[in-house]
Design a protein around this motif. Structure first.
Motif, short mmCIF file in Angstrom:
data_model
loop_
_atom_site.label_atom_id
_atom_site.label_comp_id
_atom_site.label_asym_id
_atom_site.label_seq_id
_atom_site.Cartn_x
_atom_site.Cartn_y
_atom_site.Cartn_z
N ILE A 243 40.14 41.32 40.38
CA ILE A 243 39.36 41.52 39.16
C ILE A 243 39.89 42.69 38.35
CG2 ILE A 243 37.08 42.20 38.31
CD1 ILE A 243 35.91 40.50 40.59
N ILE A 244 40.23 43.79 39.00
CA ILE A 244 40.78 44.94 38.29
C ILE A 244 42.11 44.58 37.65
CG2 ILE A 244 41.75 47.25 38.60
CD1 ILE A 244 39.53 47.73 40.68
N SER A 245 42.94 43.85 38.36
CA SER A 245 44.22 43.42 37.81
C SER A 245 44.03 42.50 36.60
CB SER A 245 45.03 42.70 38.89
OG SER A 245 46.21 42.18 38.36
N ASN A 246 43.08 41.57 36.71
CA ASN A 246 42.80 40.67 35.58
C ASN A 246 42.25 41.44 34.39
OD1 ASN A 246 43.64 38.50 37.08
ND2 ASN A 246 41.59 37.74 37.51
N ALA A 247 41.39 42.41 34.62
CA ALA A 247 40.84 43.21 33.53
C ALA A 247 41.94 44.01 32.83
CB ALA A 247 39.75 44.16 34.06
N LYS A 248 42.84 44.59 33.60
CA LYS A 248 43.95 45.34 33.00
C LYS A 248 44.85 44.42 32.17
CE LYS A 248 46.14 48.18 35.71
NZ LYS A 248 46.74 48.77 36.92
N ALA A 249 45.13 43.23 32.67
CA ALA A 249 45.96 42.28 31.93
C ALA A 249 45.25 41.79 30.67
CB ALA A 249 46.32 41.10 32.83
N PHE A 250 43.94 41.55 30.76
CA PHE A 250 43.16 41.10 29.60
C PHE A 250 43.16 42.15 28.51
CE2 PHE A 250 38.94 41.42 27.59
CZ PHE A 250 38.97 40.27 26.83
N GLN B 109 33.31 50.21 26.68
CA GLN B 109 32.21 49.40 27.21
C GLN B 109 32.21 48.01 26.58
OE1 GLN B 109 30.13 50.34 29.81
NE2 GLN B 109 29.81 48.14 29.76
N ALA B 110 32.52 47.90 25.30
CA ALA B 110 32.58 46.58 24.65
C ALA B 110 33.70 45.74 25.23
CB ALA B 110 32.75 46.74 23.15
N TYR B 111 34.86 46.36 25.53
CA TYR B 111 35.97 45.63 26.14
C TYR B 111 35.56 45.09 27.51
CZ TYR B 111 38.98 48.13 22.77
OH TYR B 111 39.55 48.64 21.64
N LEU B 112 34.93 45.94 28.31
CA LEU B 112 34.52 45.53 29.65
C LEU B 112 33.41 44.48 29.60
CD1 LEU B 112 34.64 48.96 31.48
CD2 LEU B 112 36.31 47.11 31.56
N ASP B 113 32.50 44.59 28.63
CA ASP B 113 31.45 43.58 28.48
C ASP B 113 32.06 42.22 28.16
OD1 ASP B 113 29.52 45.47 28.95
OD2 ASP B 113 28.98 45.73 26.84
N GLU B 114 33.05 42.19 27.27
CA GLU B 114 33.70 40.92 26.93
C GLU B 114 34.44 40.35 28.14
OE1 GLU B 114 36.92 38.92 23.89
OE2 GLU B 114 36.37 41.01 23.61
N PHE B 115 35.12 41.21 28.89
CA PHE B 115 35.82 40.73 30.08
C PHE B 115 34.84 40.13 31.08
CE2 PHE B 115 37.20 41.40 34.45
CZ PHE B 115 38.32 40.59 34.46
N CYS B 116 33.73 40.80 31.32
CA CYS B 116 32.73 40.29 32.26
C CYS B 116 32.16 38.96 31.79
CB CYS B 116 31.60 41.30 32.44
SG CYS B 116 32.11 42.76 33.36
N TYR B 117 31.89 38.86 30.49
CA TYR B 117 31.36 37.61 29.94
C TYR B 117 32.36 36.47 30.18
CZ TYR B 117 29.66 34.18 26.60
OH TYR B 117 29.20 33.03 26.03
N ARG B 118 33.61 36.70 29.87
CA ARG B 118 34.62 35.65 30.06
C ARG B 118 34.83 35.32 31.53
NH1 ARG B 118 39.54 36.22 25.82
NH2 ARG B 118 38.29 36.58 23.94
N PHE B 119 34.85 36.36 32.37
CA PHE B 119 35.09 36.15 33.80
C PHE B 119 33.96 35.35 34.43
CE2 PHE B 119 34.94 37.33 38.27
CZ PHE B 119 36.25 37.09 38.64
N ASN B 120 32.72 35.65 34.06
CA ASN B 120 31.58 34.96 34.65
C ASN B 120 31.45 33.52 34.18
OD1 ASN B 120 30.75 37.12 36.21
ND2 ASN B 120 29.53 37.98 34.56
N ARG B 121 32.10 33.17 33.09
CA ARG B 121 32.00 31.81 32.55
C ARG B 121 33.31 31.04 32.64
NH1 ARG B 121 28.62 35.24 30.80
NH2 ARG B 121 26.53 34.68 30.16
N ARG B 122 34.23 31.50 33.45
CA ARG B 122 35.55 30.88 33.53
C ARG B 122 35.53 29.49 34.16
NH1 ARG B 122 34.82 34.08 37.74
NH2 ARG B 122 35.66 33.50 39.76
#
Length: 68
Positions: free
Chosen positions: A7-14, A28-41
Protein backbone atom coordinates in the motif's frame (compact mmCIF):
# COMPACT_ATOMS: atom_id res chain seq x y z
CA UNK A 1 3.49 -6.54 6.88
CA UNK A 2 3.55 -7.36 3.19
CA UNK A 3 0.26 -5.52 2.50
CA UNK A 4 1.47 -2.45 4.36
CA UNK A 5 4.55 -2.24 2.15
CA UNK A 6 2.42 -2.78 -0.95
CA UNK A 7 0.00 0.00 0.00
CA UNK A 8 2.80 2.45 0.82
CA UNK A 9 4.52 1.62 -2.46
CA UNK A 10 1.28 2.12 -4.39
CA UNK A 11 0.61 5.43 -2.62
CA UNK A 12 4.10 6.69 -3.47
CA UNK A 13 3.69 5.68 -7.12
CA UNK A 14 0.20 7.27 -7.29
CA UNK A 15 1.34 10.59 -5.84
CA UNK A 16 4.58 10.64 -7.84
CA UNK A 17 2.87 9.71 -11.09
CA UNK A 18 -0.26 11.82 -10.75
CA UNK A 19 0.92 14.93 -8.95
CA UNK A 20 4.69 14.79 -9.60
CA UNK A 21 5.47 15.72 -6.03
CA UNK A 22 3.93 16.63 -2.72
CA UNK A 23 2.82 19.86 -1.16
CA UNK A 24 2.37 19.46 2.58
CA UNK A 25 -0.59 21.83 2.48
CA UNK A 26 -2.53 19.34 0.31
CA UNK A 27 -1.12 16.07 1.67
CA UNK A 28 -4.37 15.02 3.36
CA UNK A 29 -6.35 15.56 0.13
CA UNK A 30 -3.82 13.42 -1.79
CA UNK A 31 -4.08 10.62 0.75
CA UNK A 32 -7.89 10.86 0.84
CA UNK A 33 -8.03 10.43 -2.94
CA UNK A 34 -5.63 7.48 -2.81
CA UNK A 35 -7.73 5.78 -0.12
CA UNK A 36 -10.91 6.38 -2.09
CA UNK A 37 -9.43 4.85 -5.24
CA UNK A 38 -7.78 1.97 -3.37
CA UNK A 39 -10.98 1.00 -1.55
CA UNK A 40 -12.97 0.96 -4.79
CA UNK A 41 -10.44 -0.75 -7.06
CA UNK A 42 -12.38 -4.04 -7.17
CA UNK A 43 -15.82 -2.63 -8.12
CA UNK A 44 -15.23 -1.42 -11.66
CA UNK A 45 -18.75 -2.20 -12.87
CA UNK A 46 -20.18 0.64 -10.76
CA UNK A 47 -17.53 3.20 -11.70
CA UNK A 48 -19.53 5.14 -14.29
CA UNK A 49 -22.68 5.29 -12.16
CA UNK A 50 -20.73 6.52 -9.13
CA UNK A 51 -18.96 9.13 -11.26
CA UNK A 52 -22.23 10.51 -12.65
CA UNK A 53 -23.80 10.55 -9.19
CA UNK A 54 -20.85 12.44 -7.70
CA UNK A 55 -20.82 14.96 -10.55
CA UNK A 56 -24.52 15.67 -10.16
CA UNK A 57 -24.57 15.88 -6.37
CA UNK A 58 -21.33 17.84 -5.79
CA UNK A 59 -21.41 21.52 -5.02
CA UNK A 60 -19.16 23.90 -6.90
CA UNK A 61 -16.18 25.26 -4.99
CA UNK A 62 -14.04 28.24 -5.91
CA UNK A 63 -10.26 28.28 -6.08
CA UNK A 64 -9.88 30.23 -2.81
CA UNK A 65 -12.07 27.63 -1.07
CA UNK A 66 -9.91 24.85 -2.53
CA UNK A 67 -6.57 26.26 -1.39
CA UNK A 68 -7.76 28.14 1.71
Amino acid sequence: LRWLHTIISNAKAFIGGTYHGLDSKHLQAYLDEFCYRFNRREVKSELFNRLVHCCLSATTITYPELVG
